[in-house]
Design an enzyme around this catalytic site. Structure first.
Site, PDB file in Angstrom:
ATOM      1  N   LYS A 193     -17.132  -6.229 -17.511  1.00  0.00           N
ATOM      2  CA  LYS A 193     -17.145  -5.194 -18.555  1.00  0.00           C
ATOM      3  C   LYS A 193     -15.811  -4.465 -18.715  1.00  0.00           C
ATOM      4  O   LYS A 193     -15.494  -3.984 -19.793  1.00  0.00           O
ATOM      5  CB  LYS A 193     -18.254  -4.165 -18.263  1.00  0.00           C
ATOM      6  N   ASP A 205     -24.468   0.618 -23.703  1.00  0.00           N
ATOM      7  CA  ASP A 205     -25.222   1.053 -22.514  1.00  0.00           C
ATOM      8  C   ASP A 205     -25.544   2.548 -22.580  1.00  0.00           C
ATOM      9  O   ASP A 205     -26.648   2.970 -22.239  1.00  0.00           O
ATOM     10  CB  ASP A 205     -24.422   0.784 -21.227  1.00  0.00           C
ATOM     11  N   SER A 218     -30.031 -13.773 -16.401  1.00  0.00           N
ATOM     12  CA  SER A 218     -30.045 -12.854 -17.547  1.00  0.00           C
ATOM     13  C   SER A 218     -31.211 -13.132 -18.500  1.00  0.00           C
ATOM     14  O   SER A 218     -31.466 -14.274 -18.883  1.00  0.00           O
ATOM     15  CB  SER A 218     -28.733 -12.960 -18.327  1.00  0.00           C
TER      16      SER A 218
HETATM   17  P1  NDP Z   1     -20.952  -0.813  -9.852  1.00  0.00           P
HETATM   18  O1  NDP Z   1     -20.795  -1.903  -8.864  1.00  0.00           O
HETATM   19  O2  NDP Z   1     -19.874  -0.485 -10.824  1.00  0.00           O
HETATM   20  O3  NDP Z   1     -21.294   0.568  -9.070  1.00  0.00           O
HETATM   21  C1  NDP Z   1     -22.270   0.611  -8.076  1.00  0.00           C
HETATM   22  C2  NDP Z   1     -22.319   2.008  -7.463  1.00  0.00           C
HETATM   23  O4  NDP Z   1     -23.362   2.006  -6.495  1.00  0.00           O
HETATM   24  C3  NDP Z   1     -21.048   2.410  -6.728  1.00  0.00           C
HETATM   25  O5  NDP Z   1     -20.855   3.799  -6.844  1.00  0.00           O
HETATM   26  C4  NDP Z   1     -21.410   2.046  -5.274  1.00  0.00           C
HETATM   27  O6  NDP Z   1     -20.675   2.727  -4.299  1.00  0.00           O
HETATM   28  C5  NDP Z   1     -22.844   2.506  -5.257  1.00  0.00           C
HETATM   29  N1  NDP Z   1     -23.625   1.967  -4.144  1.00  0.00           N
HETATM   30  C6  NDP Z   1     -23.962   0.670  -3.920  1.00  0.00           C
HETATM   31  N2  NDP Z   1     -24.716   0.586  -2.801  1.00  0.00           N
HETATM   32  C7  NDP Z   1     -24.863   1.860  -2.329  1.00  0.00           C
HETATM   33  C8  NDP Z   1     -25.553   2.438  -1.223  1.00  0.00           C
HETATM   34  N3  NDP Z   1     -26.258   1.681  -0.378  1.00  0.00           N
HETATM   35  N4  NDP Z   1     -25.500   3.775  -1.045  1.00  0.00           N
HETATM   36  C9  NDP Z   1     -24.822   4.566  -1.904  1.00  0.00           C
HETATM   37  N5  NDP Z   1     -24.142   4.080  -2.972  1.00  0.00           N
HETATM   38  C10 NDP Z   1     -24.178   2.738  -3.190  1.00  0.00           C
HETATM   39  O7  NDP Z   1     -22.316  -1.161 -10.621  1.00  0.00           O
HETATM   40  P2  NDP Z   1     -22.781  -0.603 -12.034  1.00  0.00           P
HETATM   41  O8  NDP Z   1     -22.473   0.839 -12.063  1.00  0.00           O
HETATM   42  O9  NDP Z   1     -22.298  -1.473 -13.122  1.00  0.00           O
HETATM   43  O10 NDP Z   1     -24.378  -0.827 -11.971  1.00  0.00           O
HETATM   44  C11 NDP Z   1     -25.199  -0.153 -11.035  1.00  0.00           C
HETATM   45  C12 NDP Z   1     -26.617  -0.659 -11.200  1.00  0.00           C
HETATM   46  O11 NDP Z   1     -27.125  -0.246 -12.465  1.00  0.00           O
HETATM   47  C13 NDP Z   1     -26.680  -2.186 -11.183  1.00  0.00           C
HETATM   48  O12 NDP Z   1     -27.256  -2.628  -9.978  1.00  0.00           O
HETATM   49  C14 NDP Z   1     -27.528  -2.579 -12.349  1.00  0.00           C
HETATM   50  O13 NDP Z   1     -28.717  -3.229 -11.915  1.00  0.00           O
HETATM   51  C15 NDP Z   1     -27.905  -1.276 -13.023  1.00  0.00           C
HETATM   52  N6  NDP Z   1     -27.617  -1.363 -14.465  1.00  0.00           N
HETATM   53  C16 NDP Z   1     -28.690  -1.423 -15.299  1.00  0.00           C
HETATM   54  C17 NDP Z   1     -28.507  -1.519 -16.660  1.00  0.00           C
HETATM   55  C18 NDP Z   1     -29.704  -1.577 -17.540  1.00  0.00           C
HETATM   56  O14 NDP Z   1     -29.570  -2.015 -18.683  1.00  0.00           O
HETATM   57  N7  NDP Z   1     -30.859  -1.128 -17.085  1.00  0.00           N
HETATM   58  C19 NDP Z   1     -27.161  -1.566 -17.254  1.00  0.00           C
HETATM   59  C20 NDP Z   1     -26.092  -1.474 -16.274  1.00  0.00           C
HETATM   60  C21 NDP Z   1     -26.334  -1.397 -14.924  1.00  0.00           C
HETATM   61  P3  NDP Z   1     -19.545   1.903  -3.468  1.00  0.00           P
HETATM   62  O15 NDP Z   1     -18.440   1.623  -4.427  1.00  0.00           O
HETATM   63  O16 NDP Z   1     -19.213   2.837  -2.362  1.00  0.00           O
HETATM   64  O17 NDP Z   1     -20.216   0.628  -3.006  1.00  0.00           O
END
Ligand code: NDP
Length: 280
Positions: free
Chosen positions: A68, A104, A17
């Site tokens: 979270k 966020d 982080s």
């Molecule tokens: P979650 O784990 O809650 O959700 C991830 C999502 O991505 C799910 O819908 C998951 O689907 C999908 N997913 C993962 N791999 C694939 C794939 N290969 N193809 C299609 N769908 C996929 O994570 P968050 O929503 O909390 O965060 C997502 C990303 O956003 C993080 O990696 C983080 O880096 C970024 N983020 C950035 C922030 C910033 O400040 N810039 C703040 C918060 C997040 P499934 O459940 O089917 O795996």
């Protein structure tokens, strides 16, 4: 002599982080005494770890993956915005009570506005249906988006997200399977990549980017990737190749942090100093 402001971030893992560097740099520039720690806490240990810090009188803290949602029942109060999103990323000690917020959504919107994107009446396609996508829906709807479609590889995940937020946002909110993205993309001004698929740790990031029908987006569309490691993700690279405007995830990280800093200290932080600390 006043005590330093005591803050921290709970995550698992959390060693990567950059939040400590960002907040400490801002405090130093303002002449504030502030300590910001990393709390590496496994999911099952979160309740004990939070109670210990509350008992010790911590002034505030951030939460990152995977805490979270799990923190919500451990707090004294949760803001209506964080409740709508269903996730808390910032906790502020207010009159001895620990209150959960979500910066966020507004941090995301600020980063897009800073990049010069017009969000009012925008038509948006969001890929992914996790916590980051939920924050994007709430933030974009608040900013005046006209229509949002959430696309996920497991259709039921996007359906559940849309069902949970439908009554809480003032825009046309739809869900669809990711496999049908072409139609949604062709009608969108903005594509939001909100999955973790483009993280540098994912060897399939290039394949994922190639599977998205980026060519279906109008030439005037912009593409934002919430992932900031790497800054130029495979999806942004494809969008650039097509000559589309792109926005990376660093601005969201920066602005969610700046909003949290102001809540904790009551002082507007120096954005440039925070950005430089993140870029280092
Ligand atoms: P979650 O784990 O809650 O959700 C991830 C999502 O991505 C799910 O819908 C998951 O689907 C999908 N997913 C993962 N791999 C694939 C794939 N290969 N193809 C299609 N769908 C996929 O994570 P968050 O929503 O909390 O965060 C997502 C990303 O956003 C993080 O990696 C983080 O880096 C970024 N983020 C950035 C922030 C910033 O400040 N810039 C703040 C918060 C997040 P499934 O459940 O089917 O795996």
């Amino acid at each position: 002599m006043t005590d330093p402001i005591r803050l921290g971030i709970f995550g698992w893992p959390v060693a990567h982080s950059k939040s400590p560097a960002m907040h400490e740099a801002a405090a130093q520039a303002l002449g504030l005494e502030l300590r910001y720690e990393r709390f590496a806490v496994e999911p099952e240990d979160l309740p004990d770890a939070i109670r210990r810090q509350h008992a010790a009188g911590i002034d505030g803290y951030n939460l990152t993956v995977p805490h979270k949602e799990a923190v919500i029942p451990l707090l004294d109060e949760v803001s209506s915005g964080a409740r709508a999103i269903g996730a808390v990323n910032t906790v502020v000690r207010t009159g001895g009570r620990y209150v959960g917020h979500n910066t966020d959504a507004s941090g995301f919107v600020r980063s897009l506005e800073e990049a010069g994107l017009e969000l009012s009446r925008a038509r948006v396609a969001i890929v992914g249906a996790g916590g980051a996508a939920r924050a994007a829906v709430v933030g974009l709807a608040d900013a005046g988006a006209e229509a949002i479609v959430v696309l996920s590889r497991r259709p039921e995940q996007a359906e559940a997200l849309a069902a949970a937020l439908l009554e809480k946002v003032d825009c046309d909110l739809q869900s669809a399977p990711l496999a049908t993205a072409e139609d949604a993309f062709s009608k969108s001004d903005l594509l939001v990549q909100a999955t973790s698929a483009t993280l540098e740790s994912n060897p399939g990031a290039g394949e994922f980017a190639d599977s998205l029908p980026i060519d279906a987006l109008p030439a005037s569309a912009a593409v934002v990737d919430m992932v900031y490691k790497p800054l130029r993700t495979a999806v942004l690279a494809r969008a650039e190749e097509r000559g589309l405007r792109t926005v990376d995830g660093l601005g969201m990280l920066l602005h969610q942090g700046a909003l949290a800093f102001e809540m904790w200290t009551g002082v507007e932080p120096p954005i440039d100093v925070m950005r430089a600390a993140l870029e280092e």
